[in-house]
Design a protein around this motif. Sequence first.
Motif, PDB file in Angstrom:
ATOM      1  N   ALA A  36       0.843  -1.205   0.000  1.00 15.73           N
ATOM      2  CA  ALA A  36       0.000   0.000   0.000  1.00 15.73           C
ATOM      3  C   ALA A  36       0.875   1.251   0.000  1.00 15.73           C
ATOM      4  CB  ALA A  36      -0.925  -0.004   1.219  1.00 15.73           C
ATOM      5  N   ASN A  37       1.940   1.236   0.771  1.00 13.77           N
ATOM      6  CA  ASN A  37       2.862   2.369   0.818  1.00 13.77           C
ATOM      7  C   ASN A  37       3.526   2.580  -0.545  1.00 13.77           C
ATOM      8  OD1 ASN A  37       4.322   4.468   2.233  1.00 13.77           O
ATOM      9  ND2 ASN A  37       6.093   3.105   2.121  1.00 13.77           N
ATOM     10  N   ALA A  38       3.979   1.497  -1.185  1.00 16.22           N
ATOM     11  CA  ALA A  38       4.641   1.592  -2.484  1.00 16.22           C
ATOM     12  C   ALA A  38       3.700   2.144  -3.557  1.00 16.22           C
ATOM     13  CB  ALA A  38       5.173   0.224  -2.908  1.00 16.22           C
ATOM     14  N   LEU A  39       2.410   1.826  -3.428  1.00 20.16           N
ATOM     15  CA  LEU A  39       1.419   2.278  -4.418  1.00 20.16           C
ATOM     16  C   LEU A  39       0.749   3.601  -4.034  1.00 20.16           C
ATOM     17  CD1 LEU A  39      -0.364  -1.165  -5.020  1.00 20.16           C
ATOM     18  CD2 LEU A  39       1.236  -0.009  -6.587  1.00 20.16           C
ATOM     19  N   VAL A 110      -5.945 -10.753  -6.875  1.00 19.14           N
ATOM     20  CA  VAL A 110      -5.706 -11.500  -5.639  1.00 19.14           C
ATOM     21  C   VAL A 110      -4.289 -12.067  -5.731  1.00 19.14           C
ATOM     22  CG1 VAL A 110      -6.415 -13.461  -4.216  1.00 19.14           C
ATOM     23  CG2 VAL A 110      -8.149 -12.055  -5.367  1.00 19.14           C
ATOM     24  N   VAL A 111      -3.490 -11.786  -4.691  1.00 22.85           N
ATOM     25  CA  VAL A 111      -2.094 -12.213  -4.655  1.00 22.85           C
ATOM     26  C   VAL A 111      -1.884 -13.156  -3.474  1.00 22.85           C
ATOM     27  CG1 VAL A 111       0.286 -11.431  -4.369  1.00 22.85           C
ATOM     28  CG2 VAL A 111      -1.303 -10.067  -5.728  1.00 22.85           C
ATOM     29  N   TYR A 112      -1.265 -14.285  -3.747  1.00 19.19           N
ATOM     30  CA  TYR A 112      -0.982 -15.302  -2.725  1.00 19.19           C
ATOM     31  C   TYR A 112       0.474 -15.183  -2.282  1.00 19.19           C
ATOM     32  CZ  TYR A 112       0.237 -20.109  -1.178  1.00 19.19           C
ATOM     33  OH  TYR A 112       0.715 -21.208  -0.511  1.00 19.19           O
ATOM     34  N   PHE A 157      -1.797 -14.135  -8.925  1.00 14.72           N
ATOM     35  CA  PHE A 157      -0.335 -14.096  -8.893  1.00 14.72           C
ATOM     36  C   PHE A 157       0.127 -14.671  -7.565  1.00 14.72           C
ATOM     37  CE2 PHE A 157       3.638 -11.521  -8.056  1.00 14.72           C
ATOM     38  CZ  PHE A 157       4.420 -12.138  -9.022  1.00 14.72           C
ATOM     39  N   THR A 158       1.194 -15.460  -7.608  1.00 13.58           N
ATOM     40  CA  THR A 158       1.780 -16.038  -6.406  1.00 13.58           C
ATOM     41  C   THR A 158       3.188 -15.495  -6.229  1.00 13.58           C
ATOM     42  OG1 THR A 158       0.496 -18.071  -6.598  1.00 13.58           O
ATOM     43  CG2 THR A 158       2.513 -18.185  -5.291  1.00 13.58           C
ATOM     44  N   VAL A 159       3.487 -15.023  -5.026  1.00 11.70           N
ATOM     45  CA  VAL A 159       4.827 -14.558  -4.689  1.00 11.70           C
ATOM     46  C   VAL A 159       5.464 -15.602  -3.789  1.00 11.70           C
ATOM     47  CG1 VAL A 159       6.206 -12.771  -3.565  1.00 11.70           C
ATOM     48  CG2 VAL A 159       4.115 -12.140  -4.750  1.00 11.70           C
ATOM     49  N   SER A 160       6.564 -16.167  -4.224  1.00  8.18           N
ATOM     50  CA  SER A 160       7.335 -17.057  -3.368  1.00  8.18           C
ATOM     51  C   SER A 160       8.194 -16.161  -2.491  1.00  8.18           C
ATOM     52  CB  SER A 160       8.199 -17.991  -4.213  1.00  8.18           C
ATOM     53  OG  SER A 160       8.929 -18.831  -3.360  1.00  8.18           O
ATOM     54  N   GLU A 168      10.695  -6.330  -0.385  1.00  7.29           N
ATOM     55  CA  GLU A 168      11.017  -7.036  -1.626  1.00  7.29           C
ATOM     56  C   GLU A 168       9.801  -7.781  -2.162  1.00  7.29           C
ATOM     57  OE1 GLU A 168      15.788  -7.886  -1.000  1.00  7.29           O
ATOM     58  OE2 GLU A 168      14.319  -9.184   0.028  1.00  7.29           O
ATOM     59  N   CYS A 169       9.015  -8.371  -1.266  1.00  7.54           N
ATOM     60  CA  CYS A 169       7.761  -9.019  -1.695  1.00  7.54           C
ATOM     61  C   CYS A 169       6.833  -7.989  -2.332  1.00  7.54           C
ATOM     62  CB  CYS A 169       7.056  -9.678  -0.512  1.00  7.54           C
ATOM     63  SG  CYS A 169       7.815 -11.196   0.060  1.00  7.54           S
ATOM     64  N   ALA A 170       6.707  -6.832  -1.673  1.00  4.36           N
ATOM     65  CA  ALA A 170       5.848  -5.770  -2.204  1.00  4.36           C
ATOM     66  C   ALA A 170       6.335  -5.317  -3.578  1.00  4.36           C
ATOM     67  CB  ALA A 170       5.799  -4.591  -1.227  1.00  4.36           C
ATOM     68  N   GLN A 171       7.639  -5.146  -3.745  1.00  2.96           N
ATOM     69  CA  GLN A 171       8.176  -4.709  -5.038  1.00  2.96           C
ATOM     70  C   GLN A 171       7.966  -5.774  -6.116  1.00  2.96           C
ATOM     71  OE1 GLN A 171       9.093  -1.671  -6.013  1.00  2.96           O
ATOM     72  NE2 GLN A 171       8.406  -1.123  -3.940  1.00  2.96           N
ATOM     73  N   THR A 172       8.021  -7.042  -5.740  1.00  4.76           N
ATOM     74  CA  THR A 172       7.720  -8.122  -6.692  1.00  4.76           C
ATOM     75  C   THR A 172       6.281  -7.997  -7.186  1.00  4.76           C
ATOM     76  OG1 THR A 172       9.319  -9.591  -5.622  1.00  4.76           O
ATOM     77  CG2 THR A 172       7.616 -10.640  -6.970  1.00  4.76           C
ATOM     78  N   ILE A 173       5.382  -7.683  -6.284  1.00  6.36           N
ATOM     79  CA  ILE A 173       3.973  -7.512  -6.655  1.00  6.36           C
ATOM     80  C   ILE A 173       3.814  -6.276  -7.541  1.00  6.36           C
ATOM     81  CG2 ILE A 173       1.629  -7.115  -5.783  1.00  6.36           C
ATOM     82  CD1 ILE A 173       2.592  -8.662  -3.202  1.00  6.36           C
ATOM     83  N   VAL A 174       4.481  -5.185  -7.190  1.00  9.90           N
ATOM     84  CA  VAL A 174       4.406  -3.958  -7.997  1.00  9.90           C
ATOM     85  C   VAL A 174       4.882  -4.245  -9.417  1.00  9.90           C
ATOM     86  CG1 VAL A 174       5.378  -1.638  -8.321  1.00  9.90           C
ATOM     87  CG2 VAL A 174       4.566  -2.351  -6.054  1.00  9.90           C
ATOM     88  N   ARG A 175       6.000  -4.953  -9.564  1.00  8.25           N
ATOM     89  CA  ARG A 175       6.505  -5.267 -10.904  1.00  8.25           C
ATOM     90  C   ARG A 175       5.502  -6.120 -11.677  1.00  8.25           C
ATOM     91  NH1 ARG A 175      11.247  -5.554  -7.968  1.00  8.25           N
ATOM     92  NH2 ARG A 175      11.169  -7.830  -7.779  1.00  8.25           N
ATOM     93  N   TRP A 176       4.865  -7.085 -10.994  1.00  7.71           N
ATOM     94  CA  TRP A 176       3.866  -7.903 -11.661  1.00  7.71           C
ATOM     95  C   TRP A 176       2.684  -7.040 -12.102  1.00  7.71           C
ATOM     96  CZ3 TRP A 176      -1.234  -9.108 -10.270  1.00  7.71           C
ATOM     97  CH2 TRP A 176      -1.852 -10.034 -11.115  1.00  7.71           C
TER      98      TRP A 176
END
Length: 181
Positions: A36-39, A110-112, A157-160, A168-176
């Motif tokens: 939320a902060n990144a966006l 929805v992100v897992y 989308f799934t983030v491992s 880093e997880c948040a940035q992975t989601i932002v890139r997706w």
Amino acid sequence: MSDTPPLRQPVATDEKCISVIGMAGAGKSTVGKALANALSWAFMDSDHIIEAHYGTRLQDVADSMTKDDFLDVEGEIIRRIGARRTVISTGGSVVYRQAAIEHLQSLGHVVYLNVELPVILERIRHNPERGLAIAPGQTVEDLYHERRALYEAAADFTVSCAGLSPDECAQTIVRWLESQS
């Protein structure tokens, strides 16, 4: 009389929500806040909404009901969420009510957050009062294996998350998300 003019209509936006799902201890709230902060979006935690509704801790709510009753309450609260430009962190058991998942999907992606079982067990051990919808005789391992396929089926989308910080997880989601535009 207030000097602040009333907001007469919601600001028009086509930006939908992002819902974060995963096991208790996966980091949904922590990653959700970072996302939320990144966006520059709002953040909402559905577990906190349940706590506010009942005026007590989530674990007390879960302990006062059968597992199915709790899942029904959680599902109903999720289905009442109406938001835009919001990251929604859900309870780990949200995937047990299809209507709740369908509502989250109607709100946006929805992100897992996929976190390995040993990490989940360690985090739950450090915070056993986190609020866990578990039936008598069930173990966290049982829940993990039971829910994994449900999370994967519900997610866009799934983030491992292995080895990644919340940011880093948040940035992975932002890139997706950027790749989806």
